[in-house]
Design a protein around this motif. Sequence first.
Motif, PDB file in Angstrom:
ATOM      1  N   ASN A 126       0.807  -1.218   0.000  1.00  0.00           N
ATOM      2  CA  ASN A 126       0.000   0.000   0.000  1.00  0.00           C
ATOM      3  C   ASN A 126       0.842   1.272   0.000  1.00  0.00           C
ATOM      4  O   ASN A 126       0.395   2.314  -0.502  1.00  0.00           O
ATOM      5  CB  ASN A 126      -0.945   0.007   1.204  1.00  0.00           C
ATOM      6  N   GLU A 127       2.050   1.200   0.540  1.00  0.00           N
ATOM      7  CA  GLU A 127       2.903   2.392   0.594  1.00  0.00           C
ATOM      8  C   GLU A 127       3.339   2.852  -0.793  1.00  0.00           C
ATOM      9  O   GLU A 127       3.743   3.997  -0.974  1.00  0.00           O
ATOM     10  CB  GLU A 127       4.138   2.120   1.449  1.00  0.00           C
ATOM     11  N   SER A 175       0.494   5.530  -3.933  1.00  0.00           N
ATOM     12  CA  SER A 175       0.467   6.948  -4.322  1.00  0.00           C
ATOM     13  C   SER A 175       1.519   7.246  -5.382  1.00  0.00           C
ATOM     14  O   SER A 175       1.289   8.064  -6.286  1.00  0.00           O
ATOM     15  CB  SER A 175       0.672   7.839  -3.092  1.00  0.00           C
ATOM     16  N   GLY A 185      -5.077   3.816   2.956  1.00  0.00           N
ATOM     17  CA  GLY A 185      -3.855   3.554   2.220  1.00  0.00           C
ATOM     18  C   GLY A 185      -4.046   3.368   0.732  1.00  0.00           C
ATOM     19  O   GLY A 185      -3.081   3.494  -0.030  1.00  0.00           O
ATOM     20  N   ILE A 205      -6.576   7.752  -3.015  1.00  0.00           N
ATOM     21  CA  ILE A 205      -5.788   8.919  -3.427  1.00  0.00           C
ATOM     22  C   ILE A 205      -6.741   9.984  -3.940  1.00  0.00           C
ATOM     23  O   ILE A 205      -7.499   9.744  -4.882  1.00  0.00           O
ATOM     24  CB  ILE A 205      -4.780   8.558  -4.544  1.00  0.00           C
ATOM     25  N   VAL A 224      -0.240   9.310   2.763  1.00  0.00           N
ATOM     26  CA  VAL A 224      -0.435   8.738   1.425  1.00  0.00           C
ATOM     27  C   VAL A 224      -0.072   9.782   0.387  1.00  0.00           C
ATOM     28  O   VAL A 224      -0.925  10.363  -0.292  1.00  0.00           O
ATOM     29  CB  VAL A 224      -1.877   8.230   1.260  1.00  0.00           C
TER      30      VAL A 224
END
Length: 434
Positions: A111-112, A115, A147, A150, A393
């Motif tokens: 998930n990191e 973005s 997460g 966006i 995020v």
Amino acid sequence: MKKRNRFLGLMLTGAMVAGCLAGCSGGDKDQTTDENRGTIENPEEITAELTLWDASWNENITPGLIEKFNEQYPGIKVNVEYFPSDGMSDKYLTALTNGGSSGPDLVSVNNEWISTFVAGGGLMNMDDYIEANDYDMSDFYDGALDGITINGSVYALPYRAETHGLFYNADMFQEAGYDAVPETWEEFLGAAVKITEDSGGEVKGIAVPGGEWGNTTYQLINMILCADGDILNEDNTECVLDSEEAIKAAEYFVDLSVEHQVVPDSILENDNAAGRTLFAEEKVASFMTGAYDIATIQDLNPDLNMGTAMVPVFDGADRHIIFAGWSTAVSAHTEEPDAAWLLAEFLAQPENSVEYSTTFSARKSMADDEKYTGDPLLSSLAESLQYGEPLPVIPEITQIRQTLYEYIQLALSGEMTAEEAMTQTTEEVNDLLQ
């Protein structure tokens, strides 16, 4: 804006996935003008061939799930390629942002990274599919949803969730007079000092990493969150690592080594793997990590009387901790978006997510699954999920963490104070965010 475009150029030429690009709005909601986008008629009759890029640790899990998927969707062939964590993010980034036909249709993604991939135009916006299929997102943990969202849009479906916990040697803590791990960092320090002193320094109270940016900043940030501090302000426009709370946590982190000497002398070289080994060898009494390390520790030392607990908080602070996880995302360049959506949705289904995840399901409804409740080592780690929140995020997050790491290392080596390290980090991060 010139600074941000320069960072984007670096990322799209294959630089490491770092928090150093922003401003590009790839993956916009209007990727197509098709008013029926997301509406799938007769999904069981779809014929397509998909390529899923997956993590190597899922290699013994994913084939069984694909077989189950094909029972429901026999016309969709899924080819799976597996990648180790080392270099995975770079390979994903290059394939997703190049836009060529040789890339994957779907990716199992940390998930990191989302973005960053969205900023490069690499991931499909799922909003139309969620709306057209009346897809219920409420069962996912808040930390998982945050997460993968966006600018208000969803770019992946979560399946795996995790936080850090404190792993401890129950025998060592009991011998030091502690029946359980202290719930506050202040109390924990007393236990760590006693364990270290009682062993004549042969055993240290805790292993914390100081030699690898990812693990070092992850554990430091967990302490900052547990002091009611944070990395950025609410709208991610300003760094707040120079706050009183953040400085307090940084001073504690540094003083474990510099003042109290309750961590291994090799802290400046150690990463999480080193801490795990030291813990398994009973050279340290505790360390922070996730459920993914349980099996490895047990293999290294089957006789270790190991316990797990939630990460301590500082006196008077609320409990917060980094929420991490993995999701399935669809490439913005796939030629089979309907079939790709069906696979991502399948892997995120509650029962399937339990099977797919090597830690915890991203579904709140599966918290009581026997896989978790039947293992006492998992119970406290599962409990921590409700307190989790993702790292900011934004694409810059990796560069922010790298900057924090550079300065906290200087504090660990005695070249500056923890407060100076946090102040310098804050100044550089604010320059980056401008």
